[in-house]
Design an enzyme around this catalytic site. Structure first.
Site, mmCIF file in Angstrom:
data_model
loop_
_atom_site.group_PDB
_atom_site.id
_atom_site.type_symbol
_atom_site.label_atom_id
_atom_site.label_comp_id
_atom_site.label_asym_id
_atom_site.label_seq_id
_atom_site.Cartn_x
_atom_site.Cartn_y
_atom_site.Cartn_z
ATOM 1 N N LYS A 40 0.827 -1.210 0.000
ATOM 2 C CA LYS A 40 0.000 0.000 0.000
ATOM 3 C C LYS A 40 0.862 1.261 0.000
ATOM 4 C CE LYS A 40 -0.511 0.054 5.048
ATOM 5 N NZ LYS A 40 -1.479 0.110 6.170
ATOM 6 N N TYR A 262 15.219 30.275 6.501
ATOM 7 C CA TYR A 262 14.114 31.126 6.935
ATOM 8 C C TYR A 262 14.074 31.288 8.449
ATOM 9 C CZ TYR A 262 12.282 30.594 2.196
ATOM 10 O OH TYR A 262 12.128 30.623 0.838
#
Length: 366
Positions: A40, A262
């Protein structure tokens, strides 16, 4: 007109088929049982179709997927192995399940009755019964399952070939998990007085590695197939399948006091050499890895990541390397730095990091 060849990838994931097959053998050896390979979420980010094709001749009992969409993708590339739907289906998906003869896991009598109606006039549809022994996500409750089972056996267009459950805490709560195994085995004993099951299954990766059952003949490993153990004591038996890599774009000499990335959450405490690497959270290298003491593997050494992870780039302190230049290969995780190490430092889980690697990261199959 001059033909310009495409430039190499900025970020890529090397997928080792050899390691994947090695881990499959470990699952077999440890459990002594047949294996349902859990594929999956794009085979945990490794590539759904490619990993399924690799296993087509590897004698696994089933491919376990999460959704009809994943099952359809396997069908469209010609996969012949039995495809097992690990969770409940939506009502408008069930006609497709019947048409392709995928194996549904039943969580309720109403779901079973719907499949029974849809399969009218066909050979009985093979299904598995799911019992909720503690996951709280789907399945028949233990106190109701024996009573419901009598009604299920009346549905003549269905053939119940298996019974399973799921472990919520096998890597965290040993006492609960032992009790869960005992409860599941007792329920299987009761149901087996009414019906013969071809397949009985409970164990995920942690369950496969650490626990035993007296009734099961099938395990459902996921994480361990990709080379990461949910239990640290077994990691040395497994080999990581994915190595996430990028390259150094530029190397610069920066002064003490310079802010990095940042928010200037990182300010250099010394004159430093800083490499900018071409990967970021847009590639799935999560922003949650920022400022957590994460390292990368570069030119044979571990080097710390500086500041916040940005969308397309990270900065790495290479001051202590003898040499570093543009184009040098960088391992973000893989054989030298396990993804579970990153997950532990960032308070994430390995499953989330691997399945989060985005499509713009090229997969290279070795």
């Amino acid at each position: 007109m001059t033909t310009i060849p495409p430039s190499p990838a900025r970020a890529w994931a090397e997928i080792s088929s050899e390691n994947f097959l090695h881990n499959l053998e470990v699952a077999r050896e440890v459990s002594g049982q047949k294996v349902m390979a859990v594929l999956k979420a794009g085979a945990y980010g490794h590539g759904l179709e490619k990993m399924a094709q690799l296993l087509e001749s590897a004698d696994v009992a089933f491919f376990g997927v999460a959704s009809v969409g994943e099952a359809r993708r396997l069908a469209h590339v010609g996969i012949q192995r039995s495809i097992y739907l690990l969770g409940p289906t939506f009502p408008d998906e069930r006609s497709e399940v019947v048409a392709y003869r995928w194996i549904a896991s039943l969580s309720s009598l109403s779901e079973a009755e719907h499949f029974n109606r849809l399969n009218e006039g066909n050979e009985p549809l093979k299904v598995h019964l799911t019992i909720d022994t503690g996951m709280g996500r789907g399945g028949f409750l233990p106190e109701n399952v024996v009573e419901s089972f009598a009604a299920l056996l009346e549905l003549k267009n269905l053939k119940i070939v298996g019974v399973g459950s799921h472990l919520p805490s096998a890597d965290e709560d040993r006492e609960f998990t032992i009790a869960q195994f005992s409860q599941f085995d007792d329920l299987v004993d009761k149901l087996s007085e009414l019906h013969t099951f071809e397949w009985v299954h409970l164990a995920n990766s942690a369950g496969t590695l650490e626990y035993t059952s007296r009734t099961t003949n099938l395990v459902r490993p996921g994480l361990m197939l990709y080379g990461i153990s949910p239990l640290a004591g077994y990691q040395d038996r497994l080999k990581p399948v994915m190595s996430l890599k990028s390259r150094v774009a530029i190397v610069r000499d920066l002064p003490a006091g310079m802010g990095i990335s940042y928010g200037r959450a990182c300010v250099l405490e010394r004159d430093s050499r800083v490499a900018t690497v071409g990967i970021g959270y847009g590639d799935g290298y999560s922003s949650h890895l920022s400022l957590k003491g994460i390292e990368v593997y570069l030119n044979g050494c571990r080097c710390p990541v500086l500041g916040r992870v940005t969308m397309d780039q990270i900065m790495v302190d290479v001051t202590d390397l003898e040499a570093c230049q543009s184009g040098d290969e960088v391992e973000l995780f893989g054989e030298n730095i396990l993804v579970s190490e990153l997950a532990g430092k960032a308070k994430l889980i390995p499953w989330e990091i691997m399945t989060g690697i985005t499509p713009r990261v090229l997969r290279l199959y070795k």
